[in-house]
Scaffold this motif. Sequence first.
Motif, PDB file in Angstrom:
ATOM      1  N   ASN A  22      -7.935   3.617   0.012  1.00  0.00           N
ATOM      2  CA  ASN A  22      -8.171   3.112   1.372  1.00  0.00           C
ATOM      3  C   ASN A  22      -6.939   2.423   1.964  1.00  0.00           C
ATOM      4  N   GLU A  23      -5.836   3.186   2.027  1.00  0.00           N
ATOM      5  CA  GLU A  23      -4.595   2.683   2.619  1.00  0.00           C
ATOM      6  C   GLU A  23      -4.099   3.647   3.703  1.00  0.00           C
ATOM      7  N   ALA A  24      -5.030   4.255   4.436  1.00  0.00           N
ATOM      8  CA  ALA A  24      -4.665   5.302   5.395  1.00  0.00           C
ATOM      9  C   ALA A  24      -3.697   4.809   6.465  1.00  0.00           C
ATOM     10  N   SER A  25      -3.760   3.543   6.818  1.00  0.00           N
ATOM     11  CA  SER A  25      -2.931   3.037   7.909  1.00  0.00           C
ATOM     12  C   SER A  25      -1.473   2.827   7.511  1.00  0.00           C
ATOM     13  N   VAL A  26      -1.182   2.782   6.199  1.00  0.00           N
ATOM     14  CA  VAL A  26       0.192   2.478   5.767  1.00  0.00           C
ATOM     15  C   VAL A  26       0.792   3.523   4.828  1.00  0.00           C
ATOM     16  N   ILE A  27      -0.035   4.306   4.145  1.00  0.00           N
ATOM     17  CA  ILE A  27       0.497   5.187   3.099  1.00  0.00           C
ATOM     18  C   ILE A  27       1.428   6.256   3.662  1.00  0.00           C
ATOM     19  N   ALA A  97       0.818   1.179  -2.855  1.00  0.00           N
ATOM     20  CA  ALA A  97       0.570   1.951  -1.638  1.00  0.00           C
ATOM     21  C   ALA A  97       0.603   1.106  -0.370  1.00  0.00           C
ATOM     22  N   ASP A  98       0.615  -0.223  -0.511  1.00  0.00           N
ATOM     23  CA  ASP A  98       0.419  -1.079   0.663  1.00  0.00           C
ATOM     24  C   ASP A  98       1.688  -1.483   1.394  1.00  0.00           C
ATOM     25  N   GLY A  99       2.851  -0.970   0.954  1.00  0.00           N
ATOM     26  CA  GLY A  99       4.082  -1.230   1.670  1.00  0.00           C
ATOM     27  C   GLY A  99       4.824  -2.482   1.275  1.00  0.00           C
ATOM     28  N   GLN A 100       4.395  -3.161   0.204  1.00  0.00           N
ATOM     29  CA  GLN A 100       5.084  -4.403  -0.141  1.00  0.00           C
ATOM     30  C   GLN A 100       6.225  -4.206  -1.140  1.00  0.00           C
TER      31      GLN A 100
END
Length: 231
Positions: A22-27, A97-100
Amino acid sequence: MSETPIGSEADSTAWIVIPLYNEASVIGDVITSLLPHFPHVVCVDDGSTDGSAEVAARKGAHLVKHPVNLGQGAALQTGIEYALAHDSCEYIVTFDADGQHRIEDAIEMLEFARTEDVAIVFGSRFLDDRTDPGWIKKVVLKTAIRVTNLTTGMKLTDAHNGLRVIRRDAAAKIDLKQDRMAHATEIVLELGRTGLPWREHPVELLYTDYSKSKGQSVLNSVNILVDLVVR
């Protein structure tokens, strides 16, 4: 984010493994940023319900799907096995997956693994002062470090950092049973048992409002420790 490789050309021998839930906005942005540096990006979709798998496939990642949510440990194990099935895989880089995580750090860690001839490089946000997780999260993380070091016999400064470089011979010995977040301690234990040389490397974690909203609560961290003891 960087558009060109830093200090190296695109590396086809290192496979990026990303547990995805559930990381569709950032993956999409994460994959797009990785691919110029690492042609082999593996996303293990762990039963997402928000279209994450479709985004990952569209952006050019290798996609492996769990039909139901099994947890990050299970997703990592699946991704590692998938990467090892390819002869070109000499190193595995586990990446969130979250961009960090920073691509620059992954590149530097790979170079460090090669030049220092170590099999495992753990990323650590506590080897310098670039990362400020906030005092509550810092207390939780420091507690997790102490417990992990006591459990594993290792002396890490950052036990729950998902950015790792693992050489093929070390990765082949990983067999994660802790399917949820307790895998972070289990993977340290299994890598330590290989007897292969390891080091830590300073990294910077990017705490955005989004990544903070996905972070571990104090209660969940306690549950991780209980899960480890019970299992």
